[in-house]
Scaffold this active site. Structure first.
Site, PDB file in Angstrom:
ATOM      1  N   GLU A  20     -30.784 -23.318 -22.487  1.00 53.72           N
ATOM      2  CA  GLU A  20     -29.495 -23.922 -22.117  1.00 53.72           C
ATOM      3  C   GLU A  20     -29.551 -24.359 -20.677  1.00 53.72           C
ATOM      4  OE1 GLU A  20     -25.852 -21.667 -22.664  1.00 53.72           O
ATOM      5  OE2 GLU A  20     -26.462 -21.074 -24.674  1.00 53.72           O
ATOM      6  N   GLU A  61     -27.870 -14.387 -24.647  1.00 60.40           N
ATOM      7  CA  GLU A  61     -27.434 -13.901 -23.338  1.00 60.40           C
ATOM      8  C   GLU A  61     -26.930 -12.454 -23.348  1.00 60.40           C
ATOM      9  OE1 GLU A  61     -24.705 -16.730 -21.657  1.00 60.40           O
ATOM     10  OE2 GLU A  61     -26.266 -18.216 -21.366  1.00 60.40           O
TER      11      GLU A  61
HETATM   12  C1  FCB Z   1     -23.511 -19.936 -21.536  1.00 59.36           C
HETATM   13  C2  FCB Z   1     -23.125 -19.726 -22.979  1.00 59.36           C
HETATM   14  C3  FCB Z   1     -22.536 -20.933 -23.645  1.00 59.36           C
HETATM   15  C4  FCB Z   1     -21.646 -21.706 -22.705  1.00 59.36           C
HETATM   16  C5  FCB Z   1     -22.369 -21.991 -21.423  1.00 59.36           C
HETATM   17  C6  FCB Z   1     -21.593 -22.842 -20.456  1.00 59.36           C
HETATM   18  O1  FCB Z   1     -23.407 -18.743 -20.846  1.00 59.36           O
HETATM   19  O2  FCB Z   1     -24.241 -19.335 -23.705  1.00 59.36           O
HETATM   20  O3  FCB Z   1     -21.872 -20.517 -24.800  1.00 59.36           O
HETATM   21  O4  FCB Z   1     -20.482 -20.991 -22.486  1.00 59.36           O
HETATM   22  O5  FCB Z   1     -22.713 -20.801 -20.803  1.00 59.36           O
END
Ligand code: FCB
Length: 437
Positions: free
Chosen positions: A351, A167
């Site tokens: 994610e 990210e």
């Molecule tokens: C993302 C992150 C992870 C966690 C989630 C909820 O931005 O990569 O570490 O904090 O959000």
């Protein structure tokens, strides 16, 4: 059944993610201090001043945690290696205990038939590098390349895939412009420098890993759907700017070899010297693109200097984070990224998940519903031709949710932060049944 494995293409990879600082326990095994430790030690930055020195104690309990991942029926496990564990001073000597730990961890995944999906940087910068300006320092790409060589020289022969930076938007913008994450800066010049150096570091790490003979290398970016608050041109423009620095900036660099004009027009005076010459490095060819997706934001114009916008509350159901549940955004990004940038490269949802105030023994039907809706959105994108090759749940375990501490529970497995006992939630069992089908 929240979804069926058989509805996804042959070989589709289901996995769950964690990250080093959020679960390992950074007080163990000779890891160096990170900027998250110092950020948390400063009042007002992190809820209750919580930090990751113990976290889930995954450092000692990783076998049990990987058993949980295997027993869920996952194909892969997305984890990160901590720079400060591998090189406590950020540069120079490696920590043999740290290298041994990741070596054991990767072997433990393979022993359970879990494909290791590695990330090199999920936010725990060694303090010695933070002292030198962290991501603002133009030497960061060299230091990151050395770290990459050190850790991947050890485990790179066995990982399934690797992405350098988790990210870039969070590492750059959230941490240097908004000040919400370490190092907690609010400065446009620091932001411009950090965002660019992150991308150059990414490219250098890819080069190093190619040199080591590694394949299946990608990038993991996060995305938020920017919804204009109303039909006005001013709202459309505000949402466009939000979309620019959030969703288009990093992909533009990686796949078009340029920054989006509407954003770089403003950031140019603040960019590091010679930034225009770095795109060959930044554009090191990739094998896949990862998308982290959670929510949308409703954007309205605001007074004040650029970007002159603000987030306002929307009407949709929200998670414990206060984030609206908006699965259409995931469908949008999977199809848009493929069409506009990656053009046929495999995409992974790296994610996706939700936080809930989970209590042991209580149903977490909301999480299952969230997962089902986002997997349905993923399937719709696949049906329309997006080459999606996998989906990763965030997260395997309840963990250290950064500035929000241990309160926000994203896990499929509940963790009691006093006893450290792990208890699979109802969603864990339901997903395990779906994956076994
Ligand atoms: C993302 C992150 C992870 C966690 C989630 C909820 O931005 O990569 O570490 O904090 O959000």
């Amino acid at each position: 059944m929240p979804f069926k494995r058989s509805e996804f293409p042959e070989g589709f990879v289901f996995s769950a993610a964690t990250s080093a600082y959020q679960i390992e326990g950074h007080g163990f095994g000779g890891a160096g201090l990170t900027h998250w430790d110092t950020f948390a030690a400063t009042p007002g930055n992190v809820v209750r001043g919580e930090h990751g020195q113990r976290a889930c104690d995954h450092y000692h309990r990783y076998e049990e945690d990987l058993d949980l991942a295997r027993d869920m029926g996952l194909d892969a496990y997305r984890f990160s290696t901590s720079w400060a564990r591998v090189m406590p001073e950020g540069r120079g000597a490696a920590n043999p205990e740290g290298l041994d730990f990741y070596d054991r961890l990767v072997d433990a995944m393979l022993a359970r038939d879990l494909k290791p999906q590695a990330t090199l940087y999920h936010w725990e910068l060694p303090v010695a590098l933070a002292d030198l300006g962290g991501w603002r320092n133009p030497d960061m790409p060299n230091w990151f390349a050395d770290y990459t060589e050190t850790i991947m020289g050890r485990i790179g022969d066995r990982v399934f895939s690797c992405a350098p930076v988790n990210e870039p938007w969070c590492v750059g913008w959230l941490s240097h412009f908004m000040g919400h994450h370490a190092p907690g800066l609010r400065d446009i010049r620091a932001t411009a420098h950090a965002m660019h150096h992150i991308l150059v570091s990414h490219g250098r790490a890819i080069e190093v890993m190619r040199g080591l003979g590694m394949g299946n290398l990608g990038a993991v970016c996060n995305f938020e759907f920017a919804q204009p608050v109303d039909d006005s041109p001013a709202a459309a423009q505000a949402a466009r700017i939000y979309d620019g620095y959030y969703n288009r900036f990093f992909l533009g660099a990686l796949y078009h070899g340029s920054y989006p004009e509407d954003i770089i027009d403003v950031l140019a005076p603040h960019m590091p010297h010679g930034w225009q010459d770095d795109f060959t490095t930044i554009q090191a060819p990739l094998d896949w693109q990862g998308l982290n997706y959670y929510t949308r934001k409703i954007i309205a114009p605001a007074d004040g200097p650029w970007p002159a916008l603000k987030e306002v509350d929307g009407p949709l159901p929200r998670t414990q984070m206060g984030w609206e549940v908006y699965p259409d955004g995931l469908h949008h990004f999977l199809t848009w990224v493929d069409r506009t940038y990656t053009k046929g490269l495999p995409l992974y949802v790296t994610e996706n998940g939700m936080a809930n105030a989970d209590v042991v023994g209580r149903d977490d039907a909301e999480r299952l519903d969230y997962v089902a809706q986002h997997l349905a959105a993923t399937r719709r994108a696949i049906d329309e031709g997006a080459p999606v090759a996998g989906y990763t749940f965030w997260s395997l375990l309840d963990n250290y949710e950064w500035a929000l501490g241990y309160e926000k529970r994203f896990g499929l497995v509940h963790v009691d932060f006093d006893t450290l006992e792990r208890t699979p939630k109802a969603s864990y069992h339901a997903i395990a049944r779906a994956l076994a089908e």
